[in-house]
Design a protein around this motif. Sequence first.
Motif, PDB file in Angstrom:
ATOM      1  N   ILE A   1       0.849  -1.179   0.000  1.00 31.27           N
ATOM      2  CA  ILE A   1       0.000   0.000   0.000  1.00 31.27           C
ATOM      3  C   ILE A   1       0.891   1.238   0.000  1.00 31.27           C
ATOM      4  N   ALA A   2       0.847   1.997  -1.086  1.00 25.74           N
ATOM      5  CA  ALA A   2       1.575   3.266  -1.133  1.00 25.74           C
ATOM      6  C   ALA A   2       0.760   4.324  -0.401  1.00 25.74           C
ATOM      7  N   LEU A   3       1.442   5.288   0.210  1.00 20.97           N
ATOM      8  CA  LEU A   3       0.747   6.262   1.048  1.00 20.97           C
ATOM      9  C   LEU A   3       1.324   7.667   0.868  1.00 20.97           C
TER      10      LEU A   3
ATOM     11  N   VAL B   1      -3.052   4.920  -1.333  1.00 19.37           N
ATOM     12  CA  VAL B   1      -3.939   5.667  -0.452  1.00 19.37           C
ATOM     13  C   VAL B   1      -3.346   7.069  -0.341  1.00 19.37           C
ATOM     14  N   THR B   2      -4.140   8.090  -0.649  1.00 19.48           N
ATOM     15  CA  THR B   2      -3.565   9.426  -0.756  1.00 19.48           C
ATOM     16  C   THR B   2      -4.588  10.506  -0.461  1.00 19.48           C
ATOM     17  N   ILE B   3      -4.087  11.674  -0.098  1.00 16.84           N
ATOM     18  CA  ILE B   3      -4.918  12.862  -0.054  1.00 16.84           C
ATOM     19  C   ILE B   3      -5.019  13.416  -1.483  1.00 16.84           C
TER      20      ILE B   3
ATOM     21  N   PRO C   1      -4.735   1.532  -9.125  1.00 18.76           N
ATOM     22  CA  PRO C   1      -5.860   1.535  -8.180  1.00 18.76           C
ATOM     23  C   PRO C   1      -5.574   2.483  -7.015  1.00 18.76           C
ATOM     24  N   THR C   2      -6.519   3.354  -6.723  1.00 16.20           N
ATOM     25  CA  THR C   2      -6.277   4.441  -5.775  1.00 16.20           C
ATOM     26  C   THR C   2      -7.482   4.676  -4.881  1.00 16.20           C
TER      27      THR C   2
END
Length: 264
Positions: A121-123, A200-202, A216-217
């Motif tokens: 999971i990238a953040l 997963v990001t702002i 995928p985001t």
Amino acid sequence: MGWPAARPGKLLIIGDQGFGDCIQFGRYIPWAAMLAPQPIIACSGELLPLLSQLPHIGKVVTRWDDAGDYDAYIPLSGLPRLAGTTTENIPPSGYLAAKPALVEEWRARLDRLAPKGKKRIALVWAGRPTHKNDKKRSLKLSQFAPLFARDDVVILTVQKGDQIAQAGGYFGRAPLVNLGPEIEDFLDTMAILQHVDRLVTIDTSVAHIAGASNVPTSIVLPYAPDWRWLLHREDTPWYPNMRLYRQRVPFQWDDVIARVAADL
């Protein structure tokens, strides 16, 4: 959206907004090139390796002196209006792609750094502090605690800027690999995202990089989001690969992050 007949004249397209806006609206540059062949793109140097991927461009410049002669100019953010954009005719995403050599380089790095058998999971948790709405969109790393409590994921931070220092105080069940100091530019970020299960990001430029390259985001949004995210929906016509998680109460993120973590 129609594809017009070409006309004589040299067009200068100016990247007039932030990085995310330019990435989002870059999809319209090939359309503009059908009207004014070989347009000149003026943008920040950070965007040059991304926008130069787009077809039918004459050249991409980062200094006004390099633009040369042109007959007309338009801000990049003005192209969607001229194209008659509606939610039904937005050009598809997938118009940006990571460089194969960088993809392979990061594959080898991540195979060494990330524990096997866990979802990657990238953040990204914070944007530029100078952004006018940064207080509404940015979080602290610690606010993603529900995500960190999962034992089936590894967190790969692709955060840049001063906020990466928060990784030094990380505490959670999920392993965390801080990639921020090793990321040199947007091309590195895009290559890393080819090896994750989800970002997963702002609401920041990395979200648009992921959207434009079909990663995928999950994006977390404030109660009153930017116009592009519309209202009362969990998807977006701009990026079919993206799911929107909105605040139900202004400035309250706990429920938002809990939903993101539960849906992984």
